[in-house]
Design a protein around this motif. Structure first.
Motif, PDB file in Angstrom:
ATOM      1  N   SER A  46       0.807  -1.219   0.000  1.00 54.20           N
ATOM      2  CA  SER A  46       0.000   0.000   0.000  1.00 54.20           C
ATOM      3  C   SER A  46       0.843   1.273   0.000  1.00 54.20           C
ATOM      4  O   SER A  46       0.361   2.318  -0.426  1.00 54.20           O
ATOM      5  CB  SER A  46      -0.961   0.006   1.187  1.00 54.20           C
ATOM      6  N   VAL A  47       2.087   1.207   0.457  1.00 53.83           N
ATOM      7  CA  VAL A  47       2.913   2.410   0.454  1.00 53.83           C
ATOM      8  C   VAL A  47       3.599   2.640  -0.898  1.00 53.83           C
ATOM      9  O   VAL A  47       4.167   3.708  -1.123  1.00 53.83           O
ATOM     10  CB  VAL A  47       3.981   2.392   1.587  1.00 53.83           C
ATOM     11  N   LEU A  48       3.506   1.653  -1.795  1.00 53.89           N
ATOM     12  CA  LEU A  48       4.097   1.830  -3.121  1.00 53.89           C
ATOM     13  C   LEU A  48       3.260   2.810  -3.936  1.00 53.89           C
ATOM     14  O   LEU A  48       2.040   2.902  -3.784  1.00 53.89           O
ATOM     15  CB  LEU A  48       4.167   0.494  -3.857  1.00 53.89           C
ATOM     16  N   THR A  49       3.931   3.521  -4.805  1.00 51.44           N
ATOM     17  CA  THR A  49       3.218   4.442  -5.689  1.00 51.44           C
ATOM     18  C   THR A  49       2.514   3.645  -6.782  1.00 51.44           C
ATOM     19  O   THR A  49       2.815   2.476  -7.024  1.00 51.44           O
ATOM     20  CB  THR A  49       4.191   5.448  -6.330  1.00 51.44           C
ATOM     21  N   ASP A  50       1.582   4.313  -7.460  1.00 50.08           N
ATOM     22  CA  ASP A  50       0.878   3.655  -8.559  1.00 50.08           C
ATOM     23  C   ASP A  50       1.850   3.230  -9.654  1.00 50.08           C
ATOM     24  O   ASP A  50       1.684   2.183 -10.264  1.00 50.08           O
ATOM     25  CB  ASP A  50      -0.190   4.586  -9.139  1.00 50.08           C
ATOM     26  N   ARG A  51       2.869   4.034  -9.879  1.00 46.39           N
ATOM     27  CA  ARG A  51       3.859   3.686 -10.900  1.00 46.39           C
ATOM     28  C   ARG A  51       4.652   2.435 -10.510  1.00 46.39           C
ATOM     29  O   ARG A  51       4.897   1.559 -11.337  1.00 46.39           O
ATOM     30  CB  ARG A  51       4.804   4.856 -11.141  1.00 46.39           C
ATOM     31  N   ASP A  52       5.041   2.333  -9.225  1.00 45.04           N
ATOM     32  CA  ASP A  52       5.761   1.141  -8.765  1.00 45.04           C
ATOM     33  C   ASP A  52       4.889  -0.108  -8.900  1.00 45.04           C
ATOM     34  O   ASP A  52       5.358  -1.171  -9.333  1.00 45.04           O
ATOM     35  CB  ASP A  52       6.188   1.298  -7.300  1.00 45.04           C
ATOM     36  N   LYS A  54       2.451  -0.488 -10.995  1.00 47.31           N
ATOM     37  CA  LYS A  54       2.293  -0.773 -12.422  1.00 47.31           C
ATOM     38  C   LYS A  54       3.526  -1.495 -12.957  1.00 47.31           C
ATOM     39  O   LYS A  54       3.412  -2.419 -13.765  1.00 47.31           O
ATOM     40  CB  LYS A  54       2.050   0.519 -13.194  1.00 47.31           C
ATOM     41  N   ASP A  55       4.711  -1.091 -12.493  1.00 55.27           N
ATOM     42  CA  ASP A  55       5.941  -1.771 -12.913  1.00 55.27           C
ATOM     43  C   ASP A  55       5.930  -3.242 -12.476  1.00 55.27           C
ATOM     44  O   ASP A  55       6.479  -4.109 -13.161  1.00 55.27           O
ATOM     45  CB  ASP A  55       7.171  -1.082 -12.326  1.00 55.27           C
ATOM     46  N   ARG A  60      -3.800  -1.677  -7.937  1.00 54.98           N
ATOM     47  CA  ARG A  60      -3.991  -1.334  -6.523  1.00 54.98           C
ATOM     48  C   ARG A  60      -5.147  -2.113  -5.898  1.00 54.98           C
ATOM     49  O   ARG A  60      -5.134  -2.434  -4.721  1.00 54.98           O
ATOM     50  CB  ARG A  60      -4.219   0.169  -6.373  1.00 54.98           C
TER      51      ARG A  60
END
Length: 74
Positions: A46-52, A54-55, A60
């Protein structure tokens, strides 16, 4: 006259109670450990960004499912 008492029946009851208690405590410890894995996994994702995310190829909306799989194997 000597009086002797046998506590074997009472000992059996105490042993059964201890066994039952220890089984319940073991069950609670395992459940608590699984919950700890779930919470740690959920938090890490949950602390990862949307970009992370997606990679990694993880939407989410799947974070909860992935945490459940990691902890409970469902």
């Amino acid at each position: 006259m000597a009086i002797t008492r046998s506590n074997s029946g009472l000992d059996a009851v105490f042993d059964a109670g201890r066994t039952f208690f220890n089984q319940k405590m073991d069950h609670m410890r395992r459940a608590q450990a699984k919950r700890r894995v779930y919470r740690a996994t959920y938090h890490e994702f949950s602390v990862l960004t949307d970009r992370d995310l997606k990679d990694l190829g993880i939407p989410r909306s799947n974070i909860k499912r992935l945490a459940m799989e990691a902890a409970y194997g469902c």
